[in-house]
Scaffold this active site. Structure first.
Site, PDB file in Angstrom:
ATOM      1  N   ASP A   8       7.362  -3.284  22.429  1.00 41.18           N
ATOM      2  CA  ASP A   8       8.327  -2.497  21.509  1.00 41.18           C
ATOM      3  C   ASP A   8       7.442  -2.304  20.138  1.00 41.18           C
ATOM      4  O   ASP A   8       6.731  -2.847  19.698  1.00 41.18           O
ATOM      5  CB  ASP A   8       9.427  -3.280  21.184  1.00 41.18           C
ATOM      6  CG  ASP A   8      10.414  -3.656  22.580  1.00 41.18           C
ATOM      7  OD1 ASP A   8      10.060  -2.894  23.306  1.00 41.18           O
ATOM      8  OD2 ASP A   8      11.356  -4.367  22.298  1.00 41.18           O
ATOM      9  N   LYS A   9       7.667  -1.163  19.613  1.00 42.42           N
ATOM     10  CA  LYS A   9       7.355  -0.819  18.239  1.00 42.42           C
ATOM     11  C   LYS A   9       7.803  -1.963  17.420  1.00 42.42           C
ATOM     12  O   LYS A   9       8.858  -2.331  17.482  1.00 42.42           O
ATOM     13  CB  LYS A   9       7.952   0.637  17.673  1.00 42.42           C
ATOM     14  CG  LYS A   9       7.566   1.033  16.399  1.00 42.42           C
ATOM     15  CD  LYS A   9       8.288   1.965  16.015  1.00 42.42           C
ATOM     16  CE  LYS A   9       7.834   2.329  14.535  1.00 42.42           C
ATOM     17  NZ  LYS A   9       8.736   3.291  13.573  1.00 42.42           N
TER      18      LYS A   9
END
Length: 172
Positions: A8-9
């Site tokens: 995930d970012k």
């Protein structure tokens, strides 16, 4: 060549990248077959009341918000095993092992228990412990090399922001 699994970012840590199409395909199949072990460290709000827990709850896109995932009956299976490595009055330090790899899986599973990740605004976690990004770090991967079949283990130390926050919760 290509990325085999994504983070995930704002999640730090180890990732798998295949050098050839054949390697990417084999590694992607290994992940789908749950033959790759993925371990994460997470800092969450609240002192968890348990030392170990398995979260087995299906997930899908949140019908109310396309940028979020949610626990949804009839969604894709998602399982996360969680162990508490330390806690304070306001936070817990957790080790998470993914059995599946759904988008935002750890974030959604922990938030569903009332323990969102520190600084994960999307799922209800306020910034704290000096972190301005979600408190999630991919600490290690274990897999079999797609061609030689050698057992491989990759580990990644946390970046300074995560390490400093972790040390505030896990002492000693």
């Amino acid at each position: 060549a290509g990325i085999v699994h994504r983070l995930d970012k704002d999640t730090s840590g180890v990732m798998v990248v295949g050098k050839t199409l054949a390697a990417v395909t084999a590694l992607s199949r290994a992940i789908a077959a749950r033959a790759v072990q993925r371990h994460y460290h997470a800092l969450v709000h609240g002192a968890v009341a348990w030392s170990e827990r398995s979260i087995d709850a299906p997930m899908a896109r949140d019908p109310a918000s396309r940028v979020r995932m949610a626990l949804v009956a009839g969604g894709k299976p998602a399982r996360t095993d969680v162990s508490c490595l330390g806690r304070s009055a306001a936070f817990s330090a957790l080790a998470c092992r993914l059995h599946t790899g759904r988008t935002h899986q750890i974030r959604v599973h922990l938030a569903s228990l009332g323990h969102p990740l520190v600084a994960d605004a999307l799922y209800g976690g306020a910034a704290a412990l000096g972190l301005q990004r979600q408190a999630l770090h991919a600490v290690q991967l274990r897999l079999q090399h797609p061609h030689s079949l050698e057992a491989l283990h990759f580990a990644c130390a946390p970046p300074p922001d995560f390490a400093q926050a972790w040390a505030q919760v896990v002492r000693g």
